[in-house]
Design a protein around this motif. Sequence first.
Motif, PDB file in Angstrom:
ATOM      1  N   LEU A   1      -6.323  -2.413   6.754  1.00 24.18           N
ATOM      2  CA  LEU A   1      -4.905  -2.443   7.113  1.00 24.18           C
ATOM      3  C   LEU A   1      -4.714  -2.731   8.598  1.00 24.18           C
ATOM      4  CD1 LEU A   1      -3.465   0.532   5.014  1.00 24.18           C
ATOM      5  CD2 LEU A   1      -3.174  -1.922   4.609  1.00 24.18           C
TER       6      LEU A   1
ATOM      7  N   SER B   1      -5.109   1.566  -4.132  1.00 24.65           N
ATOM      8  CA  SER B   1      -3.910   1.673  -3.283  1.00 24.65           C
ATOM      9  C   SER B   1      -3.751   0.492  -2.323  1.00 24.65           C
ATOM     10  CB  SER B   1      -3.913   2.985  -2.483  1.00 24.65           C
ATOM     11  OG  SER B   1      -3.846   4.085  -3.358  1.00 24.65           O
ATOM     12  N   LEU B   2      -4.331  -0.654  -2.682  1.00 20.45           N
ATOM     13  CA  LEU B   2      -4.186  -1.868  -1.873  1.00 20.45           C
ATOM     14  C   LEU B   2      -3.962  -3.071  -2.781  1.00 20.45           C
ATOM     15  CD1 LEU B   2      -6.973  -1.404   0.832  1.00 20.45           C
ATOM     16  CD2 LEU B   2      -4.531  -1.727   1.290  1.00 20.45           C
TER      17      LEU B   2
ATOM     18  N   THR C   1       0.844  -1.187   0.000  1.00 19.78           N
ATOM     19  CA  THR C   1       0.000   0.000   0.000  1.00 19.78           C
ATOM     20  C   THR C   1       0.884   1.244   0.000  1.00 19.78           C
ATOM     21  OG1 THR C   1      -1.880   1.069   1.100  1.00 19.78           O
ATOM     22  CG2 THR C   1      -0.191   0.109   2.521  1.00 19.78           C
TER      23      THR C   1
ATOM     24  N   LYS D   1      -2.056   5.657   3.224  1.00 19.24           N
ATOM     25  CA  LYS D   1      -3.303   4.886   3.264  1.00 19.24           C
ATOM     26  C   LYS D   1      -3.674   4.518   4.694  1.00 19.24           C
ATOM     27  CE  LYS D   1      -6.593   2.537   1.071  1.00 19.24           C
ATOM     28  NZ  LYS D   1      -7.561   3.167   0.137  1.00 19.24           N
TER      29      LYS D   1
END
Length: 235
Positions: free
Chosen positions: A33, A62-63, A24, A28
């Motif tokens: 997370l 973004s993962l 990530t 983020k």
Amino acid sequence: MIMGVHAIDEILRYAPQKIIRIYTVPSKKSPLLHACEQKKIPLSFVTVAQLTQMTGSDSHQSLVAHIQGRIFLNVKTFVEQTKEEAFVLMIDQIFDPQNFGALLRSAECFGASAVAWSKNRGSDLTPVAAKASCGASELIPLIRISNLATAVDQFKEGGFEIVAAVLDPTSTSAYEFTYAPKTVLIVGSEGEGIQPLLRKKADRSIYLPMAGKIASLNVAQATTALLALRKFRPR
């Protein structure tokens, strides 16, 4: 690589042991997370550009999860392990990874025993397809093969009835169709449909009647309706 919040969340809930590492960006923040940290799954911080390069897509949110490689079944093993009942969704000539992933999702949601497809005639299991499946790609048994016609013959030898989803005068309405205990349902794209050899090998065919002015649904929508009718239509 699996990307996207929903896909990773499903794997984290039902198969967390498969996740090797989460990638990530430093900024983020998300409950997902935090859950990964609680389960002691390693996190690595990279750039957005690196995430895009990893997945071949910019829709990763973004993962990205690096997961253990899938073990694909072969038809012979699957048939030998099948006792009394099984339902297999066979996908032919579906080249759009979004549709492919949506089919995996519907198959898992409506209790299919496995999904079979040809690695040579359509989309493969890419990060985009895995994201569209919302984690189903890691939860449902998968049969990845070279030749669907050969696979159909193997299923037949194992006592499976082969059903083709086609709009044809000889097809039976999905509202009246009764599936055999062991069935392979073949679906194809709106453009190419199911290849002629597979249609010829099918024991029966099924279609989904339309009530509106539009003549058809896309393959993912139509297959979802067929799977739902099979699962919940009163016997």
